[in-house]
Design a protein around this motif. Sequence first.
Motif, PDB file in Angstrom:
ATOM      1  N   LEU A   1     -41.419  71.855   0.436  1.00 52.27           N
ATOM      2  CA  LEU A   1     -40.746  70.522  -0.673  1.00 52.27           C
ATOM      3  C   LEU A   1     -41.956  69.638  -0.724  1.00 52.27           C
ATOM      4  N   GLU A   2     -42.756  69.568   0.140  1.00 51.90           N
ATOM      5  CA  GLU A   2     -44.025  68.572  -0.317  1.00 51.90           C
ATOM      6  C   GLU A   2     -44.983  69.350  -1.128  1.00 51.90           C
ATOM      7  N   ALA A   3     -45.039  70.692  -1.148  1.00 50.89           N
ATOM      8  CA  ALA A   3     -45.646  71.251  -1.995  1.00 50.89           C
ATOM      9  C   ALA A   3     -45.126  70.987  -3.533  1.00 50.89           C
TER      10      ALA A   3
ATOM     11  N   PRO B   1     -51.257  74.699  -2.762  1.00 44.55           N
ATOM     12  CA  PRO B   1     -51.007  75.290  -1.656  1.00 44.55           C
ATOM     13  C   PRO B   1     -50.783  74.051  -0.450  1.00 44.55           C
ATOM     14  N   MET B   2     -49.696  74.399   0.496  1.00 47.59           N
ATOM     15  CA  MET B   2     -49.663  73.445   1.326  1.00 47.59           C
ATOM     16  C   MET B   2     -49.317  74.332   2.571  1.00 47.59           C
TER      17      MET B   2
ATOM     18  N   LEU C   1     -43.968  80.509  -4.482  1.00 42.51           N
ATOM     19  CA  LEU C   1     -44.477  81.818  -4.568  1.00 42.51           C
ATOM     20  C   LEU C   1     -44.707  82.377  -2.873  1.00 42.51           C
ATOM     21  N   ALA C   2     -44.734  81.393  -2.262  1.00 39.62           N
ATOM     22  CA  ALA C   2     -44.749  81.686  -0.541  1.00 39.62           C
ATOM     23  C   ALA C   2     -44.339  80.385   0.256  1.00 39.62           C
ATOM     24  N   GLY C   3     -43.966  80.487   1.311  1.00 34.05           N
ATOM     25  CA  GLY C   3     -43.691  79.508   2.172  1.00 34.05           C
ATOM     26  C   GLY C   3     -42.380  79.813   3.167  1.00 34.05           C
TER      27      GLY C   3
ATOM     28  N   HIS D   1     -40.904  59.286   1.446  1.00 31.32           N
ATOM     29  CA  HIS D   1     -42.326  60.247   2.089  1.00 31.32           C
ATOM     30  C   HIS D   1     -42.860  61.127   0.743  1.00 31.32           C
ATOM     31  N   MET D   2     -41.693  61.846   0.052  1.00 36.30           N
ATOM     32  CA  MET D   2     -42.132  62.538  -1.283  1.00 36.30           C
ATOM     33  C   MET D   2     -42.361  61.668  -2.420  1.00 36.30           C
TER      34      MET D   2
END
Length: 195
Positions: free
Chosen positions: A163-165, A97-98, A154-156, A38-39
């Motif tokens: 990981l997708e980001a 961003p995600m 930075l955020a999540g 997927h990644m």
Amino acid sequence: MRSANIQRDTSETQISLILNLASLGESNVDTGCGFLDHMLTLFARHGDFDIFLDCRGDTKVDCHHTVEDVGICLGKAFTQALGDKCGITRYGQYLLPMDEALVLCAVDLSGRDYLGWAVDLPAAKVGDFDTELAKEFWLAFVRNCPCSLHIRKLAGENTHHILEAVFKGAARALKAAVAIDPEHAEDIPSTKGIL
């Protein structure tokens, strides 16, 4: 030509990888590790890299060898495809961003390997994927495509989103770095004259 064909055969993995830079972002990825597939599919699409990858690994143990060896092969493929790096932009950065996740990726195709990894992951697993392997993947990549790669969360809160980001952001940063600089298409982007 900006393409590469990598074969790697060990007692742990057998890998075949074709990479085309600055292409259409097409991919066919089968590593036996669903989350890694997927990644890498996302990485291909967001970097406009064609990636055709087949890996047979000892996933009955776990995905560690597969993830690391695919990182090795992808790094080697970038190195082969870039050749002497004449005309490349060299640097790339992307703030991705995600959903609630925000990841900064910055790369310098310097010929020197360094991974700056500031990505704390809330969960140890996404499905059956050990999330600590994401860092192992990028370490293997920078050691085989010598570059300075900084990845900073930075955020999540959602590990899948983070990981997708990471993979999308790294793809976008690398896309910028490998692009040909039209004003310096015949130059090595270094005062040393070599990268």
